[in-house]
Motif scaffolding. Structure first.
Motif, PDB file in Angstrom:
ATOM      1  N   ASN A  47      -0.996  -2.788  -2.408  1.00 22.71           N
ATOM      2  CA  ASN A  47      -2.428  -3.111  -2.323  1.00 22.71           C
ATOM      3  C   ASN A  47      -3.120  -2.284  -1.233  1.00 22.71           C
ATOM      4  N   ARG A  48      -2.604  -1.098  -0.961  1.00 29.45           N
ATOM      5  CA  ARG A  48      -3.109  -0.295   0.148  1.00 29.45           C
ATOM      6  C   ARG A  48      -4.562   0.142  -0.050  1.00 29.45           C
ATOM      7  N   VAL A  49      -4.967   0.397  -1.288  1.00 29.38           N
ATOM      8  CA  VAL A  49      -6.351   0.813  -1.529  1.00 29.38           C
ATOM      9  C   VAL A  49      -7.307  -0.342  -1.240  1.00 29.38           C
ATOM     10  N   LYS A  50      -6.955  -1.530  -1.725  1.00 33.60           N
ATOM     11  CA  LYS A  50      -7.772  -2.714  -1.430  1.00 33.60           C
ATOM     12  C   LYS A  50      -7.837  -2.959   0.072  1.00 33.60           C
ATOM     13  N   LEU A  51      -6.698  -2.802   0.746  1.00 36.28           N
ATOM     14  CA  LEU A  51      -6.636  -3.035   2.185  1.00 36.28           C
ATOM     15  C   LEU A  51      -7.479  -2.016   2.947  1.00 36.28           C
ATOM     16  N   PRO A 170     -11.359 -10.406   1.561  1.00 39.91           N
ATOM     17  CA  PRO A 170      -9.903 -10.363   1.764  1.00 39.91           C
ATOM     18  C   PRO A 170      -9.201 -11.679   1.439  1.00 39.91           C
ATOM     19  N   ALA A 171      -9.930 -12.769   1.470  1.00 35.66           N
ATOM     20  CA  ALA A 171      -9.322 -14.065   1.154  1.00 35.66           C
ATOM     21  C   ALA A 171      -9.177 -14.288  -0.341  1.00 35.66           C
ATOM     22  N   GLU A 172      -9.733 -13.382  -1.149  1.00 30.56           N
ATOM     23  CA  GLU A 172      -9.729 -13.592  -2.595  1.00 30.56           C
ATOM     24  C   GLU A 172      -8.970 -12.540  -3.393  1.00 30.56           C
ATOM     25  N   ILE A 173      -8.903 -11.322  -2.906  1.00 30.13           N
ATOM     26  CA  ILE A 173      -8.441 -10.243  -3.780  1.00 30.13           C
ATOM     27  C   ILE A 173      -6.954  -9.930  -3.647  1.00 30.13           C
ATOM     28  N   PHE A 174      -6.282 -10.468  -2.619  1.00 33.80           N
ATOM     29  CA  PHE A 174      -4.880 -10.120  -2.404  1.00 33.80           C
ATOM     30  C   PHE A 174      -3.952 -11.180  -3.004  1.00 33.80           C
ATOM     31  N   PRO A 175      -2.723 -10.788  -3.379  1.00 35.00           N
ATOM     32  CA  PRO A 175      -1.758 -11.754  -3.919  1.00 35.00           C
ATOM     33  C   PRO A 175      -1.421 -12.834  -2.894  1.00 35.00           C
ATOM     34  N   THR A 176      -0.948 -13.962  -3.401  1.00 33.98           N
ATOM     35  CA  THR A 176      -0.643 -15.097  -2.533  1.00 33.98           C
ATOM     36  C   THR A 176       0.342 -14.723  -1.441  1.00 33.98           C
ATOM     37  N   ASP A 177       1.357 -13.941  -1.761  1.00 35.69           N
ATOM     38  CA  ASP A 177       2.422 -13.624  -0.809  1.00 35.69           C
ATOM     39  C   ASP A 177       1.911 -12.887   0.430  1.00 35.69           C
ATOM     40  N   VAL A 178       0.857 -12.101   0.292  1.00 33.89           N
ATOM     41  CA  VAL A 178       0.397 -11.273   1.416  1.00 33.89           C
ATOM     42  C   VAL A 178      -1.082 -11.494   1.731  1.00 33.89           C
ATOM     43  N   ARG A 179      -1.643 -12.557   1.231  1.00 34.11           N
ATOM     44  CA  ARG A 179      -3.082 -12.778   1.445  1.00 34.11           C
ATOM     45  C   ARG A 179      -3.412 -12.928   2.925  1.00 34.11           C
ATOM     46  N   LEU A 248     -14.228   1.993  -2.273  1.00 33.92           N
ATOM     47  CA  LEU A 248     -12.913   1.395  -2.011  1.00 33.92           C
ATOM     48  C   LEU A 248     -12.859  -0.128  -2.109  1.00 33.92           C
ATOM     49  N   VAL A 249     -13.962  -0.800  -1.902  1.00 31.93           N
ATOM     50  CA  VAL A 249     -13.918  -2.269  -1.888  1.00 31.93           C
ATOM     51  C   VAL A 249     -13.857  -2.807  -3.304  1.00 31.93           C
TER      52      VAL A 249
END
Length: 308
Positions: A47-51, A170-179, A248-249
């Motif tokens: 998820n580096r691009v999202k980050l 950031p609280a919505e777009i990342f997987p549960t494991d690394v949110r 990027l967002v």
């Protein structure tokens, strides 16, 4: 005193019961700490691009927000507003009264406009206002009330924009494991931006004054030049923030928010639903058994007559 709410938040979060989705996705996975660390690193890299989008936009926002917040008194003084304590209090109150509606409107329109679009609006609004203040600096000096209003609008678009969305996205777009991990990394970049903005902007505003301190001179010219440079820098940063967000967002919620949490929710039983389902299952089982054994009902008299 400021630490007390944080301590209470840590206590209640520590004692709170985890959701079934979290237990299934993370807590109940039987893996070593090393395996979990590798899994987190793998997900973060995936998820580096999202980050990059969330961390970069948060960094740019905090450079603008905290840089302007800490030297706002110098800005208003350079524009010819009154410099006594009462006047400063009124000016800061006006600025904050303009900023607060930005939060309120952001909450109201966040879902209607969309996270990314709202962030774009915020950066675009700041870019336009800072550009106007830099170009029309001399004209605004003769209209201090209008200048305070325009300067306060920059804080409005902070809140009606990235100062709200950088927390939410950031609280919505990342997987549960690394949110939480990705949200923390994004916030850390934001705090780095705050430190840079707080330390650099004040120096830039005073860089034309003797000894780098405009309070030691009665000549307003050097500080006016410095503040104009700050406005130009803020306009450029706002444009960069707009382009960064556009490129990027990502604001599409991760599937875990919409699906994983719903997998473990059980609908309430409708009266008679279980009995009807059992009856359907029994009928289906009987029919399947008949087909499997080749047994059928005995022929009737009419069937025998037809055969003859």
């Amino acid at each position: 005193m400021g630490a007390v709410p944080m301590i209470l938040a840590v206590y209640f979060r520590w004692t709170a019961e985890e959701t079934e989705a979290y237990k299934h996705q993370v807590k109940e996975k039987k893996a070593s700490n090393l395996d979990r660390a590798r899994n987190i690193a793998r997900h973060v890299w995936a998820n580096r691009v999202k980050l990059a989008g969330t961390a970069g936009s948060w960094f740019i926002l905090d450079v603008l927000f905290y840089g302007n917040s800490l030297f706002s008194a110098d800005v208003t003084r350079a524009m010819g507003t009154e410099n006594n304590l009462e006047a400063k209090t009124v000016q800061n109150l006006c600025i904050q009264l303009m900023a607060m509606p930005g939060y309120i409107l952001a909450v109201i329109f966040l879902d209607r406009i969309g996270r990314k679009r709202l962030q774009l609006i915020g950066f675009a609004g700041e870019a336009i206002i800072f550009c106007l203040m830099a170009v029309l600096f001399r004209q605004f000096q003769g209209l201090p009330a209008l200048f305070v209003f325009m300067y306060a609008l920059t804080f409005f678009f902070d809140d009606f924009g990235a100062n709200t969305t950088t927390f939410v996205i950031p609280a919505e777009i990342f997987p549960t494991d690394v949110r939480s991990t990705c949200h923390g990394i994004s916030a850390a970049f934001g705090k780095a931006g705050a430190a840079i903005g707080a330390s650099v902007f004040l120096k830039v505003a005073n860089m034309f004054c003797p000894g780098g301190n405009c309070r030691n001179t009665t000549d307003p010219g050097p500080q006016e030049k410095g503040i104009r440079v700050v406005f130009i820098a803020c306009a450029v940063l706002s444009v960069i923030g707009f382009l960064w967000t556009w490129a990027l967002v990502q604001d599409k919620p991760h599937a875990s928010l919409e699906e994983v949490e719903n997998i473990y929710s059980v609908e309430e039983e409708v009266e008679g639903e279980v009995e009807a389902l059992e009856l359907v299952v029994k009928k289906g089982s009987s029919h399947a058994a008949e087909e499997a054994t080749g047994l059928t009902a005995p022929p009737t008299v009419e069937d025998e007559a037809k055969v003859r």
